[in-house]
Design a protein around this motif. Structure first.
Motif, PDB file in Angstrom:
ATOM      1  N   THR A 210      12.296  26.696  21.499  1.00  0.00           N
ATOM      2  CA  THR A 210      12.287  25.529  22.378  1.00  0.00           C
ATOM      3  C   THR A 210      12.788  25.835  23.786  1.00  0.00           C
ATOM      4  OG1 THR A 210      12.802  23.160  22.399  1.00  0.00           O
ATOM      5  CG2 THR A 210      14.607  24.649  21.826  1.00  0.00           C
ATOM      6  N   ASP A 211      13.752  26.751  23.941  1.00  0.00           N
ATOM      7  CA  ASP A 211      14.234  27.068  25.283  1.00  0.00           C
ATOM      8  C   ASP A 211      13.155  27.757  26.099  1.00  0.00           C
ATOM      9  OD1 ASP A 211      14.452  29.284  23.564  1.00  0.00           O
ATOM     10  OD2 ASP A 211      16.138  30.145  24.673  1.00  0.00           O
ATOM     11  N   ARG A 212      12.393  28.649  25.463  1.00  0.00           N
ATOM     12  CA  ARG A 212      11.324  29.360  26.165  1.00  0.00           C
ATOM     13  C   ARG A 212      10.194  28.420  26.561  1.00  0.00           C
ATOM     14  NH1 ARG A 212      11.417  34.497  21.960  1.00  0.00           N
ATOM     15  NH2 ARG A 212      13.202  35.580  22.921  1.00  0.00           N
ATOM     16  N   VAL A 213       9.820  27.525  25.658  1.00  0.00           N
ATOM     17  CA  VAL A 213       8.753  26.571  25.983  1.00  0.00           C
ATOM     18  C   VAL A 213       9.220  25.615  27.075  1.00  0.00           C
ATOM     19  CG1 VAL A 213       7.246  24.767  25.072  1.00  0.00           C
ATOM     20  CG2 VAL A 213       7.770  26.769  23.665  1.00  0.00           C
ATOM     21  N   ALA A 214      10.469  25.180  26.999  1.00  0.00           N
ATOM     22  CA  ALA A 214      10.994  24.277  28.026  1.00  0.00           C
ATOM     23  C   ALA A 214      10.995  24.935  29.399  1.00  0.00           C
ATOM     24  CB  ALA A 214      12.405  23.821  27.646  1.00  0.00           C
ATOM     25  N   PRO A 223      20.787  25.270  27.985  1.00  0.00           N
ATOM     26  CA  PRO A 223      21.238  26.113  26.884  1.00  0.00           C
ATOM     27  C   PRO A 223      20.143  27.031  26.363  1.00  0.00           C
ATOM     28  CG  PRO A 223      20.832  23.891  26.095  1.00  0.00           C
ATOM     29  CD  PRO A 223      20.683  23.840  27.587  1.00  0.00           C
ATOM     30  N   LYS A 224      20.558  28.217  25.936  1.00  0.00           N
ATOM     31  CA  LYS A 224      19.661  29.234  25.409  1.00  0.00           C
ATOM     32  C   LYS A 224      19.807  29.290  23.892  1.00  0.00           C
ATOM     33  CE  LYS A 224      19.552  33.246  27.534  1.00  0.00           C
ATOM     34  NZ  LYS A 224      18.139  33.502  27.909  1.00  0.00           N
ATOM     35  N   ILE A 225      18.691  29.484  23.201  1.00  0.00           N
ATOM     36  CA  ILE A 225      18.722  29.584  21.750  1.00  0.00           C
ATOM     37  C   ILE A 225      19.210  30.972  21.328  1.00  0.00           C
ATOM     38  CG2 ILE A 225      17.345  29.636  19.630  1.00  0.00           C
ATOM     39  CD1 ILE A 225      17.821  26.835  20.728  1.00  0.00           C
ATOM     40  N   MET A 356      23.286  27.774  22.970  1.00  0.00           N
ATOM     41  CA  MET A 356      24.529  28.292  23.532  1.00  0.00           C
ATOM     42  C   MET A 356      24.519  28.033  25.037  1.00  0.00           C
ATOM     43  SD  MET A 356      25.946  32.226  23.366  1.00  0.00           S
ATOM     44  CE  MET A 356      26.160  32.168  21.581  1.00  0.00           C
ATOM     45  N   ASP A 357      25.653  27.584  25.576  1.00  0.00           N
ATOM     46  CA  ASP A 357      25.706  27.355  27.014  1.00  0.00           C
ATOM     47  C   ASP A 357      26.065  28.637  27.752  1.00  0.00           C
ATOM     48  OD1 ASP A 357      28.511  27.702  26.998  1.00  0.00           O
ATOM     49  OD2 ASP A 357      28.917  25.549  26.977  1.00  0.00           O
ATOM     50  N   LYS A 358      26.100  28.588  29.071  1.00  0.00           N
ATOM     51  CA  LYS A 358      26.291  29.795  29.868  1.00  0.00           C
ATOM     52  C   LYS A 358      27.682  30.383  29.722  1.00  0.00           C
ATOM     53  CE  LYS A 358      27.460  27.231  34.101  1.00  0.00           C
ATOM     54  NZ  LYS A 358      27.052  26.983  35.521  1.00  0.00           N
ATOM     55  N   ASN A 379      18.332  21.215  21.763  1.00  0.00           N
ATOM     56  CA  ASN A 379      19.242  21.612  20.684  1.00  0.00           C
ATOM     57  C   ASN A 379      19.185  20.558  19.584  1.00  0.00           C
ATOM     58  OD1 ASN A 379      21.292  23.393  19.576  1.00  0.00           O
ATOM     59  ND2 ASN A 379      22.767  21.768  19.948  1.00  0.00           N
ATOM     60  N   ALA A 380      18.789  20.969  18.395  1.00  0.00           N
ATOM     61  CA  ALA A 380      18.725  20.037  17.257  1.00  0.00           C
ATOM     62  C   ALA A 380      19.002  20.778  15.953  1.00  0.00           C
ATOM     63  CB  ALA A 380      17.373  19.344  17.202  1.00  0.00           C
ATOM     64  N   PRO A 381      20.179  21.429  15.856  1.00  0.00           N
ATOM     65  CA  PRO A 381      20.534  22.071  14.594  1.00  0.00           C
ATOM     66  C   PRO A 381      20.920  21.007  13.565  1.00  0.00           C
ATOM     67  CG  PRO A 381      22.395  22.175  16.070  1.00  0.00           C
ATOM     68  CD  PRO A 381      21.274  21.514  16.826  1.00  0.00           C
TER      69      PRO A 381
END
Length: 416
Positions: A210-214, A223-225, A356-358, A379-381
């Motif tokens: 999701t981070d890459r698509v976003a 945030p990065k997965i 994960m945030d920076k 983020n949807a764990p």
């Protein structure tokens, strides 16, 4: 009848729930679900233990807490309507030490604040009454925690979408997104055939990607997965009836995972797991090989090394359970002593898409990023699957508000 066109990236349970919610709110709209896998529920949705969480652990007032509680009711009603197996088997969160007793009381306070029904704190005698093979000093009992087949729910949701005229594009990887503020154009590679699809609105529910698509749509770097694997073992058939429901350890607040637990499955099997350790590949379910791109993404992340430096002790403990099934099962036997020396068979692992945030902090709550005509669920764990239908309601409401502002002449960039 609606004239809107909506695209949904991701055919897991959340993407399917969003697509269905849009069909209900916008009859006649053109809805297309896109996923690079060959079938729905291929990733997180199809690689978990099937627990329907009651809302015990989450910070009161957070999106997780609110959407989990709403999601339980929606999921239960939907499962009953669609004849999907749903069993309220109950759950114990068990303290083995005095320190853990204090944590259990804290969880109980959160659970009651979140409106979880009928939870109670119980002692050793009541623990044995509910679970004759379990032991503990103190436990939180959640009688309405349930189990379900999330993949079956996802298939039912997607059937609702396609039966209403929606499209499902599988084997279709999103490679680019043009997000102009007026519309979205998604470039898709479908088994080597490249095509473009125009939508009035796009929703990204891409889980592990999701981070890459976003970012293709102009989203932020963080945030990065960071993917965390979770191994499961299936106990031998003679242990299938060792528990009536679920038995969990008390989670360590310094390490935001629930720990190895015993989970009954709707097909009657009994699982042990999962542990939590860095996965060398976002989709490395079998554990063979290393995903070079995914691993380098982690290795060159300063945020990850900040996280790792704070969690060395926990990582060493988890790694021991990764390489030793005996140690892995010993964690469960502490709560059900008759499992000492039990036989089990490893099954396909799960991989958690953890944001994960920076600063190297794992993001606890659900995160939604608004990018003009694109909404990205960043983020949807857990309890994402439990909350799926409620998340769909929440996202669809945000979309309706954005479309209303656009219709009223408010600039697209103001819709956040």
């Amino acid at each position: 009848m609606s004239t809107y066109s909506f695209g949904v990236v991701g055919a897991g349970i959340i993407g399917a729930a969003v697509a269905r919610e849009l069909t209900l709110r916008h009859p006649g709209a053109q809805i297309t679900v896109i996923d690079k896998a060959s079938e729905v529920a291929s990733h997180q949705t199809g690689h978990n233990s099937g627990v329907v969480h009651a809302g015990l652990y989450y910070q009161p007032g957070s999106l997780k807490a609110r959407l989990c509680r709403r999601g339980v009711d929606l999921l239960r009603d939907y499962a009953i309507a669609k004849n999907v197996p749903y069993e309220e088997c109950g759950k114990l969160v068990v303290a083995l030490t005095a320190e853990e007793e204090s944590r259990v009381r804290d969880i109980y306070a959160k659970a009651t604040a979140n409106g979880v029904p009928d939870v109670e704190l119980i002692g050793p005698d009541r623990i044995r009454e509910i679970e004759p093979n379990a032991v503990g000093r103190l436990a939180l009992h959640s009688p309405h925690t349930a189990i379900i087949d999330y993949a079956a729910v996802t298939r039912a949701l997607m059937d609702d979408v396609t039966n209403a005229g929606g499209k499902l594009l599988l084997d279709s990887e999103v490679t680019d997104i043009s997000n102009t503020g007026e519309e979205c154009t998604v470039t898709v590679d479908q088994s080597g055939k490249v095509s473009s699809h125009r939508f009035d609105y796009l929703i990204v529910c891409a889980g592990l990607q999701t981070d890459r698509v976003a970012r293709l749509a102009g989203g932020a770097t963080y945030p990065k997965i960071v993917p965390f694997l979770g191994q499961y073992s299936m106990l031998a058939s003679k242990h299938r009836s060792i528990l009536n429901g679920l038995v969990y350890p008390v989670p360590d607040p310094a390490y935001p995972f629930l720990g190895v637990h015993l989970t009954k499955r709707v097909d009657g099997e009994m699982l042990v797991g999962p542990n939590a350790f860095l996965s060398f590949g976002r989709e490395n379910y079998k554990g063979w090989g290393i995903g070079i791109k995914d691993s380098l993404d982690v290795v060159f992340s300063v945020a990850f090394w900040r996280f790792a430096s704070r969690n060395i002790k926990a990582a060493i403990h988890e790694f021991g359970a990764v390489i030793s099934r005996k140690k892995f099962l010993a964690g469960a036997a502490a709560y059900a002593p008759s499992l000492d020396g039990a036989q089990s068979t490893p099954i396909t692992r799960g991989i958690r898409a953890q944001a994960m945030d920076k600063n190297g902090q794992l993001v606890d709550d659900f995160v939604i990023e608004q990018l003009g005509r694109v909404t990205a669920l960043r983020n949807a764990p857990s309890p994402g699957a439990t909350s799926a239908l409620a998340i769909a309601e929440h996202l669809a409401q945000k979309i309706d508000e954005t479309l209303s502002k656009v219709t009223d002449g408010v600039p697209k960039s103001d819709a956040h």
